[in-house]
Design a protein around this motif. Structure first.
Motif, PDB file in Angstrom:
ATOM      1  N   PRO A  85       6.343  10.369   5.745  1.00 11.75           N
ATOM      2  CA  PRO A  85       6.401   8.971   5.310  1.00 11.75           C
ATOM      3  C   PRO A  85       5.124   8.223   5.692  1.00 11.75           C
ATOM      4  O   PRO A  85       4.533   8.477   6.750  1.00 11.75           O
ATOM      5  N   ALA A  86       4.713   7.297   4.837  1.00 13.74           N
ATOM      6  CA  ALA A  86       3.505   6.504   5.106  1.00 13.74           C
ATOM      7  C   ALA A  86       3.624   5.767   6.435  1.00 13.74           C
ATOM      8  O   ALA A  86       2.642   5.610   7.154  1.00 13.74           O
ATOM      9  N   SER A  87       4.835   5.351   6.782  1.00 11.73           N
ATOM     10  CA  SER A  87       5.027   4.612   8.039  1.00 11.73           C
ATOM     11  C   SER A  87       4.648   5.449   9.261  1.00 11.73           C
ATOM     12  O   SER A  87       4.270   4.927  10.301  1.00 11.73           O
ATOM     13  N   ASP A  88       4.719   6.784   9.134  1.00 15.35           N
ATOM     14  CA  ASP A  88       4.371   7.667  10.255  1.00 15.35           C
ATOM     15  C   ASP A  88       2.866   7.918  10.362  1.00 15.35           C
ATOM     16  O   ASP A  88       2.319   7.966  11.464  1.00 15.35           O
ATOM     17  N   TYR A  89       2.205   8.108   9.201  1.00 15.43           N
ATOM     18  CA  TYR A  89       0.832   8.622   9.268  1.00 15.43           C
ATOM     19  C   TYR A  89      -0.239   7.833   8.517  1.00 15.43           C
ATOM     20  O   TYR A  89      -1.413   8.140   8.633  1.00 15.43           O
ATOM     21  N   GLU A  90       0.147   6.833   7.714  1.00 15.52           N
ATOM     22  CA  GLU A  90      -0.872   6.172   6.890  1.00 15.52           C
ATOM     23  C   GLU A  90      -1.950   5.507   7.747  1.00 15.52           C
ATOM     24  O   GLU A  90      -3.148   5.717   7.532  1.00 15.52           O
ATOM     25  N   ASP A  91      -1.545   4.690   8.720  1.00 11.70           N
ATOM     26  CA  ASP A  91      -2.538   3.992   9.552  1.00 11.70           C
ATOM     27  C   ASP A  91      -3.426   4.980  10.305  1.00 11.70           C
ATOM     28  O   ASP A  91      -4.650   4.816  10.370  1.00 11.70           O
ATOM     29  N   LEU A  92      -2.802   6.016  10.862  1.00  8.12           N
ATOM     30  CA  LEU A  92      -3.573   7.029  11.609  1.00  8.12           C
ATOM     31  C   LEU A  92      -4.557   7.741  10.678  1.00  8.12           C
ATOM     32  O   LEU A  92      -5.706   7.997  11.055  1.00  8.12           O
ATOM     33  N   SER A  93      -4.111   8.043   9.466  1.00  7.32           N
ATOM     34  CA  SER A  93      -4.978   8.742   8.504  1.00  7.32           C
ATOM     35  C   SER A  93      -6.165   7.878   8.118  1.00  7.32           C
ATOM     36  O   SER A  93      -7.303   8.348   8.037  1.00  7.32           O
ATOM     37  N   ARG A  94      -5.909   6.592   7.877  1.00  6.60           N
ATOM     38  CA  ARG A  94      -7.002   5.688   7.502  1.00  6.60           C
ATOM     39  C   ARG A  94      -7.994   5.519   8.655  1.00  6.60           C
ATOM     40  O   ARG A  94      -9.202   5.503   8.445  1.00  6.60           O
ATOM     41  N   GLU A  95      -7.464   5.401   9.872  1.00  3.86           N
ATOM     42  CA  GLU A  95      -8.356   5.288  11.042  1.00  3.86           C
ATOM     43  C   GLU A  95      -9.213   6.542  11.183  1.00  3.86           C
ATOM     44  O   GLU A  95     -10.363   6.476  11.606  1.00  3.86           O
ATOM     45  N   ALA A  96      -8.645   7.693  10.826  1.00  4.12           N
ATOM     46  CA  ALA A  96      -9.380   8.967  10.944  1.00  4.12           C
ATOM     47  C   ALA A  96     -10.389   9.143   9.810  1.00  4.12           C
ATOM     48  O   ALA A  96     -11.219  10.041   9.853  1.00  4.12           O
ATOM     49  N   GLY A  97     -10.298   8.279   8.763  1.00  7.73           N
ATOM     50  CA  GLY A  97     -11.313   8.354   7.704  1.00  7.73           C
ATOM     51  C   GLY A  97     -10.797   8.530   6.289  1.00  7.73           C
ATOM     52  O   GLY A  97     -11.591   8.653   5.352  1.00  7.73           O
ATOM     53  N   ALA A  98      -9.463   8.555   6.095  1.00  6.00           N
ATOM     54  CA  ALA A  98      -8.925   8.702   4.737  1.00  6.00           C
ATOM     55  C   ALA A  98      -9.130   7.411   3.937  1.00  6.00           C
ATOM     56  O   ALA A  98      -9.061   6.318   4.483  1.00  6.00           O
ATOM     57  N   ASP A  99      -9.379   7.555   2.644  1.00  2.05           N
ATOM     58  CA  ASP A  99      -9.542   6.396   1.762  1.00  2.05           C
ATOM     59  C   ASP A  99      -8.212   5.940   1.179  1.00  2.05           C
ATOM     60  O   ASP A  99      -8.064   4.781   0.798  1.00  2.05           O
ATOM     61  N   ALA A 100      -7.256   6.860   1.078  1.00  2.03           N
ATOM     62  CA  ALA A 100      -5.942   6.515   0.535  1.00  2.03           C
ATOM     63  C   ALA A 100      -4.909   7.476   1.099  1.00  2.03           C
ATOM     64  O   ALA A 100      -5.240   8.597   1.498  1.00  2.03           O
ATOM     65  N   TYR A 101      -3.663   7.006   1.146  1.00  4.91           N
ATOM     66  CA  TYR A 101      -2.551   7.836   1.627  1.00  4.91           C
ATOM     67  C   TYR A 101      -1.434   7.739   0.604  1.00  4.91           C
ATOM     68  O   TYR A 101      -1.001   6.641   0.255  1.00  4.91           O
ATOM     69  N   VAL A 102      -0.987   8.880   0.092  1.00  8.27           N
ATOM     70  CA  VAL A 102       0.075   8.891  -0.911  1.00  8.27           C
ATOM     71  C   VAL A 102       1.158   9.868  -0.463  1.00  8.27           C
ATOM     72  O   VAL A 102       0.869  11.004  -0.113  1.00  8.27           O
ATOM     73  N   GLU A 103       2.399   9.397  -0.475  1.00 11.00           N
ATOM     74  CA  GLU A 103       3.517  10.294  -0.167  1.00 11.00           C
ATOM     75  C   GLU A 103       3.764  11.200  -1.376  1.00 11.00           C
ATOM     76  O   GLU A 103       3.761  10.746  -2.513  1.00 11.00           O
ATOM     77  N   LYS A 104       3.987  12.475  -1.096  1.00  8.49           N
ATOM     78  CA  LYS A 104       4.249  13.424  -2.190  1.00  8.49           C
ATOM     79  C   LYS A 104       5.490  13.023  -2.977  1.00  8.49           C
ATOM     80  O   LYS A 104       5.602  13.281  -4.167  1.00  8.49           O
ATOM     81  N   SER A 105       6.414  12.353  -2.312  1.00 10.42           N
ATOM     82  CA  SER A 105       7.655  11.939  -2.976  1.00 10.42           C
ATOM     83  C   SER A 105       7.432  10.771  -3.939  1.00 10.42           C
ATOM     84  O   SER A 105       8.342  10.385  -4.667  1.00 10.42           O
ATOM     85  N   ALA A 106       6.210  10.223  -3.959  1.00 12.62           N
ATOM     86  CA  ALA A 106       5.924   9.070  -4.835  1.00 12.62           C
ATOM     87  C   ALA A 106       6.049   9.438  -6.306  1.00 12.62           C
ATOM     88  O   ALA A 106       6.268   8.576  -7.148  1.00 12.62           O
ATOM     89  N   GLY A 107       5.887  10.711  -6.625  1.00 10.65           N
ATOM     90  CA  GLY A 107       6.014  11.142  -8.025  1.00 10.65           C
ATOM     91  C   GLY A 107       4.679  11.191  -8.733  1.00 10.65           C
ATOM     92  O   GLY A 107       3.689  10.595  -8.300  1.00 10.65           O
ATOM     93  N   ALA A 108       4.672  11.911  -9.852  1.00  4.50           N
ATOM     94  CA  ALA A 108       3.422  12.190 -10.574  1.00  4.50           C
ATOM     95  C   ALA A 108       2.716  10.929 -11.059  1.00  4.50           C
ATOM     96  O   ALA A 108       1.493  10.822 -10.980  1.00  4.50           O
TER      97      ALA A 108
END
Length: 197
Positions: A85-108
């Motif tokens: 879930p984005a609530s678990d890892y989105e902020d951490l991912s962005r701080e580490a350098g990610a430009d965007a975070y998308v949950e696989k469950s978001a759909g195509a």
């Protein structure tokens, strides 16, 4: 230019590759199962314009993969596609350098929308700067700051965003204007009257 899709689940990897091929048929998509393969892929295919990264790979822990990709490819767009879930890892991912975070469950459809943002096609004439009809308020702010000669760090402090976010904004702005550098962007802004906020 190529795109790297790094995911150890074949089904998910193939789905992302299919989406990318639909969005940009002409671009080579390189499929990788683990992070250890990235340096070899860079040697074979050159630096990619985009990396789609799964967080949970056999050779990563938490957001370590994001940090490693960002170190190897500081100027490449990086999208995290994760089952977490984005609530678990989105902020951490962005701080580490990610430009965007998308949950696989978001759909195509949602995943394609994010990918499309990072795959905006270049204008047809690759050498001519483009004067867009409308710039966002943030893009105009950036042009004014570039014209004043501010560094990425100065811009980040003034706008209260991270330096990495500044780089992403500038990358998008340069693509929008079809320029390659800060000085070209500044020159176009002056000659086209884009500096009025």
């Amino acid at each position: 230019m190529s795109i790297f899709v790094i995911d150890d689940h074949p089904l998910m990897r193939e789905a992302v590759v299919m989406l990318l091929r639909r969005l940009r048929a002409s671009t080579q998509v390189v499929e990788l199962e683990r992070l250890a393969s990235v340096s070899r892929a860079i040697a074979e295919h050159g630096e990619p314009e985009l990396v789609c990264l799964d967080l949970k790979l056999p050779d990563t822990n938490g957001v370590s993969g994001v940090r490693e990709v960002r170190q190897m490819l500081p100027d490449t767009s990086l999208i995290v596609l994760s089952a977490s879930p984005a609530s678990d890892y989105e902020d951490l991912s962005r701080e580490a350098g990610a430009d965007a975070y998308v949950e696989k469950s978001a759909g195509a459809a949602q995943i394609a929308r994010v990918l499309r943002e990072f795959l905006a096609d270049e204008p047809e004439d690759e050498n001519a700067p483009t004067i867009p009809e409308k710039l966002s308020k943030r893009q105009k702010q950036l042009l004014v700051m570039l014209d004043r000669g501010l560094s990425n760090r100065d811009i980040a402090e003034q706008l209260q965003i991270s330096e990495h976010t500044v780089k992403v904004h500038l990358w998008r702005l340069f693509r929008r204007l079809n320029v390659k550098s800060r000085s070209q962007a500044s020159h176009l802004a002056r000659t086209a009257g884009l500096l009025e906020l």
